[in-house]
Design a protein around this motif. Structure first.
Motif: not given
Length: 521
Positions: A271-277, A281-284, A289-295
């Protein structure tokens, strides 16, 4: 295919053994016995009436026969002493129906071989994960999805057509929707797939479709799932073996990617790799997605980038650094990205000044000869790329200017970043220096005095005479004498804000050019 596998696939078919000398033969097919046949291949199962058995075999390898006919005749059939597997069919079954079924088994086995060859061709031709999925779709006839452990689509077979609204949404957004994730968690589907030795079939009520799911592992660590969506045809027994082998091919493909080698399937790393690339998607969507992963993200975020002083970090050393830093910064996420360890720090450690401080981390970096860059504080996770580049630039400038391990903050290094940009545009940075500084520097060189360094520290300590004197280990009156002398040499009264800013900026230019003051007292 081994003899035991053939018998298992025949199920309860009443087959007996007259002789069984070897079960190690890998069969490639079945053939009818012919009259007066004298040549027999070791990897073929020969089928025929007991009367067709050769009476004199003179070979030094194991031959294989499946016969039918009167039971007494079969049981008396011992042609010579040549090693063989000799099986017979009970008279109650249709011998030719069994023959046809064995033919089908070999055809199905051949389909697996063909499929595997196509998968491997795609792998060795460097068609990538997408190419492998496309080949699998064209061969299997059903859509193929490769999904990582954070429920993101790594690849979807080209030509896949959504047959419901949810599938259309998931395909367009590139990840499983919350409704699907809730079903996976509630049914403990991931655990079932993980524990199964072969692909696992389930009817998914969310999509109202059957799905055949296999686990992709790298060094025993689950990194993804392969899913065949039962859309165009029903799942067959052969599909289990094909998906199992496809999972292995995809594992090899993922190991070719440096990212997967170095992140060991960590849940958040991709996920972080995707963000760096810039592919998340958008911020929401990112927060969801992070909340779904429990973060859950806090308001104060930082990027910390770490590499060895000379950028020769081994994989084992990277793993140790990650483990150590995570113990010092609870809740941080990491990814090894382009041979640098990147940490997403979530919150500034309980401080309210939006400034991350961690003495333990700073001491650890120095003790282990590591250089790290720390970005400014930010809130929007979608801007992670910019702050990642800030952290890299901080570490790079720290290495260039100090060549010493430690933590370099962008808030402190940004001025040198500006100077670097100016330098790249063919400007002579010395031209931006305040002329008073150059006069003072020349005076020191001629008279062997220390006025240049004195002014530097005087400005650093915001003209606090006591702190400056303490730092220089001189008496306060000595400092006051030097300041007056500096004013006279430079012709600058040192009492105007603009002048002081220009002088301090000039010192930063010289520091960037490695011409900072000598530290004499």
């Amino acid at each position: 295919m081994l003899l035991k596998e053939i018998l298992d696939l025949l199920g309860n078919c009443p087959i007996g053994f007259i002789r069984k000398d070897s079960f190690k033969t890998d069969f490639t097919g079945i053939k009818m016995l012919t009259k007066d046949q004298s040549v027999f291949l070791p990897n073929v199962l020969y089928f025929g009436h007991v009367r067709m058995l050769p009476r004199n075999l003179n070979v030094n390898y194991c031959t294989n026969f499946l016969i039918y006919g009167p039971e007494n005749d079969c049981l008396r059939a011992y042609p010579g002493n040549t090693p063989m597997n000799l099986l017979y069919l009970d008279q109650s079954v249709d011998a030719f129906a069994v023959y046809n079924r064995i033919q089908e088994i070999f055809l199905e086995s051949q389909q697996v071989v063909t499929g595997m060859r196509l998968f491997l061709d795609a792998l060795f031709n460097d068609e990538g994960l997408q190419g492998i999925c496309d080949v699998a779709y064209s061969f299997l006839g059903n859509p193929i999805f490769v999904i990582d452990t954070s429920f993101k689509h790594l690849a979807v077979s080209t030509g896949t057509i959504a047959d419901n609204t949810l599938m259309e949404k998931e395909t367009s957004q590139g990840q499983i929707e919350e409704e699907g994730i809730n079903f996976i968690r509630k049914s403990k589907l991931d655990d079932q797939v993980r524990k199964s030795s072969r692909p696992f079939y389930i009817h998914n009520p969310v999509h109202d479709r059957g799905m055949l799911i296999g686990s992709v592992k790298i060094h025993g660590i689950e990194v993804a799932h392969v899913m065949m969506y039962e859309q165009n045809r029903a799942v067959t027994e052969n599909d289990y073996e094909l998906i199992h082998r496809l999972c292995r091919v995809i594992s090899i493909e993922l190991q070719k990617k440096d990212f997967y080698k170095k992140n060991k399937g960590t849940m958040y790393a991709y996920f972080i790799g995707d963000l760096l690339d810039n592919n998340a998607g958008n911020i929401e969507q990112s927060k969801e997605r992070l909340a779904t992963l429990g973060y859950v993200l806090k308001d104060d975020l930082f990027i910390l980038s770490i590499s060895d002083k000379y950028n020769v970090t081994s994989e084992a050393r990277q793993e140790m650094i990650v483990s150590d830093i995570q113990s010092m910064i609870p809740g941080c996420l990491y990814v090894i990205y382009q041979n640098t360890i990147i940490f997403l720090i979530n919150g500034c450690g309980g401080h309210d000044n939006h400034r991350f401080t961690n003495k333990q981390v700073e001491e650890y970096l120095v003790a282990n000869d590591l250089i790290a860059g720390l970005s400014n504080c930010f809130k929007n996770i979608q801007e992670i790329r910019k702050y990642y580049e800030q952290s890299l630039k901080s570490a790079q400038l720290g290495r260039k200017m100090k060549n010493a391990p430690g933590l370099y903050r962008y808030e402190m290094m940004s001025i040198f970043h500006i100077l670097e940009i100016c330098e790249r545009n063919d400007y002579s940075l010395l031209d931006f220096c305040h002329p008073a500084l150059l006069v003072l520097k020349a005076y020191d060189e001629e008279k062997n005095t220390d006025f240049f360094n004195t002014l530097y520290q005087y400005l650093n300590f915001s003209q606090n005479t006591q702190q400056t004197a303490n730092y220089l280990h001189i008496h306060k009156n000595t400092l006051l004498y030097r300041i007056e002398k500096i004013k006279k040499i430079t012709g600058n009264p040192l009492n105007h804000g603009d002048e002081l800013i220009k002088l301090h900026f000039s010192f930063k230019i010289l520091e960037y050019l490695n011409e900072e003051p000598n530290q004499k007292s």
